[in-house]
Design a protein around this motif. Structure first.
Motif, PDB file in Angstrom:
ATOM      1  N   GLY A  18      52.848  18.618 -54.932  1.00 58.62           N
ATOM      2  CA  GLY A  18      52.532  18.661 -53.494  1.00 58.62           C
ATOM      3  C   GLY A  18      51.017  18.557 -53.386  1.00 58.62           C
ATOM      4  N   GLY A  19      50.384  18.548 -54.656  1.00 57.06           N
ATOM      5  CA  GLY A  19      48.761  18.513 -54.655  1.00 57.06           C
ATOM      6  C   GLY A  19      47.832  19.611 -55.132  1.00 57.06           C
ATOM      7  N   GLY A  47      67.664  19.472 -53.862  1.00 56.52           N
ATOM      8  CA  GLY A  47      67.561  20.832 -53.686  1.00 56.52           C
ATOM      9  C   GLY A  47      66.641  21.493 -54.400  1.00 56.52           C
ATOM     10  N   ASN A  48      65.300  20.908 -54.526  1.00 61.49           N
ATOM     11  CA  ASN A  48      64.239  21.308 -55.190  1.00 61.49           C
ATOM     12  C   ASN A  48      63.177  22.023 -54.110  1.00 61.49           C
ATOM     13  OD1 ASN A  48      64.725  20.282 -57.607  1.00 61.49           O
ATOM     14  ND2 ASN A  48      63.466  18.576 -57.622  1.00 61.49           N
ATOM     15  N   PRO A  49      62.487  23.065 -54.504  1.00 55.39           N
ATOM     16  CA  PRO A  49      61.521  23.433 -53.425  1.00 55.39           C
ATOM     17  C   PRO A  49      60.408  22.411 -53.058  1.00 55.39           C
ATOM     18  CG  PRO A  49      60.801  24.112 -55.623  1.00 55.39           C
ATOM     19  CD  PRO A  49      62.082  23.613 -55.699  1.00 55.39           C
ATOM     20  N   TYR A 115      59.808   7.084 -55.134  1.00 54.49           N
ATOM     21  CA  TYR A 115      59.911   8.628 -55.880  1.00 54.49           C
ATOM     22  C   TYR A 115      61.312   8.870 -56.497  1.00 54.49           C
ATOM     23  CZ  TYR A 115      55.838   9.102 -53.273  1.00 54.49           C
ATOM     24  OH  TYR A 115      54.547   8.748 -52.554  1.00 54.49           O
ATOM     25  N   VAL A 116      61.036   9.648 -57.685  1.00 50.88           N
ATOM     26  CA  VAL A 116      62.152  10.055 -58.496  1.00 50.88           C
ATOM     27  C   VAL A 116      61.985  11.408 -58.826  1.00 50.88           C
ATOM     28  CG1 VAL A 116      63.539   9.677 -60.486  1.00 50.88           C
ATOM     29  CG2 VAL A 116      62.681   7.595 -59.712  1.00 50.88           C
ATOM     30  N   ALA A 117      62.966  11.979 -58.132  1.00 46.03           N
ATOM     31  CA  ALA A 117      62.934  13.855 -58.550  1.00 46.03           C
ATOM     32  C   ALA A 117      64.375  14.077 -59.211  1.00 46.03           C
ATOM     33  CB  ALA A 117      63.066  14.354 -57.015  1.00 46.03           C
ATOM     34  N   ILE A 118      64.055  15.163 -60.220  1.00 44.33           N
ATOM     35  CA  ILE A 118      64.973  15.674 -61.076  1.00 44.33           C
ATOM     36  C   ILE A 118      65.645  16.817 -60.304  1.00 44.33           C
ATOM     37  CG2 ILE A 118      65.446  16.783 -63.250  1.00 44.33           C
ATOM     38  CD1 ILE A 118      62.872  13.917 -63.000  1.00 44.33           C
ATOM     39  N   ALA A 119      66.964  17.068 -60.334  1.00 44.77           N
ATOM     40  CA  ALA A 119      67.483  18.053 -60.098  1.00 44.77           C
ATOM     41  C   ALA A 119      67.199  19.334 -61.238  1.00 44.77           C
ATOM     42  CB  ALA A 119      69.112  18.285 -59.702  1.00 44.77           C
TER      43      ALA A 119
END
Length: 335
Positions: A18-19, A47-49, A115-119
């Motif tokens: 988020g910076g 489901g990440n914050p 974007y690629v996000a991991i659970a």
């Protein structure tokens, strides 16, 4: 430990969260995602914050492989070609990489950032409270640099999600030809009324000189009425500076903390992602809105993001020879 291995990374592929907030007074830039809406969507999908770390992918593309375990992840890549073990996926999808599994992202006809996000969580040490990569100062991410082939990203707190594979539906990320909305100011008084009108009426083109720090715009230069230098003051994401040459720069995620050129306007928060997804050569126009309208647009986007993207079953529509050969199309039969 389960990890993602970078098999190939084009220029500008970085770890972003988020910076890095609270340090502008020390001259430290925020960094963070170029497309905040796409970034929020990819984390909601697993489901990440909000503000967790993800991989930001540029037009150079990315190849990843899972090592020592399965990984559930989400991809938000509007307009990109996304493949799982060679099979085409929707450009917005969730998928499970088994150990040794691969995923690749390549630019398609539209879009500039994916974007690629991991659970789970990328287990890298934060710098000044953030994993956001700022390559100019060498802060954050993996050794403060862009990702390269051979890099290993350790993962912790992994959460298997069911169903693992789904198409994601996020209409707020659909490309739109609508003008980019702006708030005029804070130094619009450095331009005569006819120049502000020209700024809003003209077509601008995203220059190849654009990067994560700023999108340079080409077009007919604007004229200053009160000089092109001001006492340096703070700049925000989306601030539109007009230096002496008269061609605007829109300051982006890696912007400097302060600037000494008059800012004719600022892109509203709800439209930062639409602007970021424009490639060099793309044309755009600006539309002035009121503060009330800007707040309403931001609130409307936040409400849509709260529920996250819808999920649909992936239905195969392309049957490649590789897929058919992997299937048991012939069986034996005996009486």
């Amino acid at each position: 430990m389960t990890a993602l291995v970078v098999e190939r990374a084009g220029p500008g592929v970085t770890i972003q969260d988020g910076g890095r907030h609270g340090h502008l007074r020390h001259g430290v830039t925020v960094a963070g995602p170029m497309d905040p809406a796409a970034f929020a969507t990819v984390h909601a999908a697993v489901g990440n914050p909000p503000g967790a770390a993800a991989i930001e992918v540029s037009l150079g593309g990315l190849d990843l492989a899972a090592r020592d375990g399965a990984v559930d992840l989400a991809v938000i890549a509007p307009g990109f070609d996304v493949r799982h073990d060679g099979t085409l996926l929707p450009s917005l999808a969730t998928v499970r990489l088994e150990a040794g599994g691969h995923i690749s992202l390549r630019p398609g006809s539209v879009g500039a950032w994916a974007y690629v996000a991991i659970a789970g969580r990328i287990a890298l040490p934060p710098v000044l409270g953030s994993l956001a990569t700022h390559t100019r100062s060498g802060l954050g991410g993996l050794d403060g640099r862009a990702l390269e082939a051979g890099d290993v990203l350790p993962l912790v707190d992994l959460r298997p999600r069911e169903p693992a594979a789904a198409r994601l539906v996020a209409p707020w990320l659909d490309p739109s030809p609508a003008p980019i909305r702006v708030l005029l100011g804070p130094q619009d008084d450095h331009f005569a009324a006819d120049q502000i009108a020209a700024f809003l009426a003209r077509d601008w083109t995203v220059s190849p000189r654009s990067d994560r720090m700023a999108y340079a715009l080409d077009g007919t230069p604007l004229r200053h009425a009160a000089g092109h230098d001001i006492v340096s003051d703070g700049v925000a994401h989306g601030a539109i500076q007009v230096p002496g040459a008269g061609l605007p720069f829109v300051l982006m995620a890696d912007r400097q903390p302060t600037g000494g050129y008059p800012k004719i306007a600022n892109v509203i928060g709800a439209d930062l992602g639409r602007l970021a997804q424009l490639r060099p050569g793309a044309s755009l126009r600006f539309q002035a809105v009121s503060l009330t309208q800007a707040v309403a647009a931001r609130r409307a986007l936040a409400e849509r993001l709260t529920g996250g993207p819808a999920r649909e079953a992936i239905v195969r529509t392309v049957f490649t020879s590789e897929f058919l050969l992997s299937c048991n199309l012939i069986s034996t039969w005996s009486e």
